[in-house]
Design an enzyme around this catalytic site. Sequence first.
Site, PDB file in Angstrom:
ATOM      1  CE  LYS A  53      -3.628  -2.469   2.155  1.00 20.76           C
ATOM      2  NZ  LYS A  53      -4.633  -2.908   3.362  1.00 20.76           N
ATOM      3  CD  GLN A  97      -3.395  -4.519   6.339  1.00 18.14           C
ATOM      4  OE1 GLN A  97      -3.321  -3.681   5.488  1.00 18.14           O
ATOM      5  NE2 GLN A  97      -3.985  -5.611   6.216  1.00 18.14           N
ATOM      6  CG  ASP A 120      -9.551  -0.840   4.267  1.00 13.95           C
ATOM      7  OD1 ASP A 120      -9.183  -0.689   3.255  1.00 13.95           O
ATOM      8  OD2 ASP A 120      -8.834  -0.977   5.322  1.00 13.95           O
TER       9      ASP A 120
END
Length: 285
Positions: A53, A97, A120
């Site tokens: 990422k 995460q 997200d």
Amino acid sequence: MGNIIDGKQLSLRLKGEMAEEVKALDAKYGRVPSLAVILVGENPASQSYVRGKIKAAGEVGIKSDLITMPADISEEALLAEIERLNNDNLVDGVLVQLPLPKHIDEERVIDAIALEKDVDGFHPDNVANLWLGKPCVEPCTPKGIMQMIAECGFDVAGKRAVVVGRSNIVGKPIAKLLLDANATVTIAHSRTADLGAVCREADILVAAVGRKHIITADMVKPGAVVIDVGVNRDTETGMLCGDVDTAAAQEVASYITPVPGGVGPMTITMLMKNTIECFLNRIVK
Ligand code: NDP
């Protein structure tokens, strides 16, 4: 023999386009979009995803900050860090995460991320907006899948779609995006009777299970578009593989995504798209 949808190649192109967009945004607004990524603990898979990422952000010109925290960090300390990032006007996206260590309540953590920074698309209000058909940040994996299907020039409207898997991060949201694109959607799962017969009806077959080769060639309708989300470790070869027996299914499908190099890179690329979207939503407010 079906065509491979090369997620790596498509990602490269999209990231190139986004890099141009980010330059233009910088010129217009005097800053580039920025993404904060929080990594708790030292799970090797999570470390590898986070590296991907951060690397993608660099390629696109998005400013990224990696915040690492020890595995034994308290939930309160993690929530306080999220709060700090929520209040930082120069941060456009906040990502934690997953998975988190067992002593931390993941739901509470996701709830704490400011809705307008939820890159997200996992925040409950975002999920509600997705299902209500309101503006929202679409979760990255389903969003990438829709881009890949569009890339084949395949018109989803009126087609039968079967999604195998009903998780909140893949199965359910991709079913909703396919529904929004006017497919007739079936969601299959571990209790589905005669999975093969259900899958054979699919013009678009999305496999999001996490079990090597659960989808065999005889479960694929001739000419179907097959999207393989699964990421599994082949115990014999040690190599990554998907949920679909790709080589055999490719003989039947019209388009198929490989593992690795299919949905995975597109998921990261869509995170960059979402960061730009959050930046724009915030800056033009
Ligand atoms: P989950 O484990 O949350 O969900 C798996 C789903 O598969 C469940 O709904 C389960 O059904 C269903 N399932 C399990 N066994 C069967 C079976 N025998 N027949 C039919 N359905 C079955 O997984 P995720 O959705 O999080 O992930 C799925 C896969 O995709 C994993 O391999 C994951 O690593 C990968 N993934 C890849 C991403 C990428 O970017 N490439 C991103 C996210 C995930 P039930 O609900 O009944 O238990």
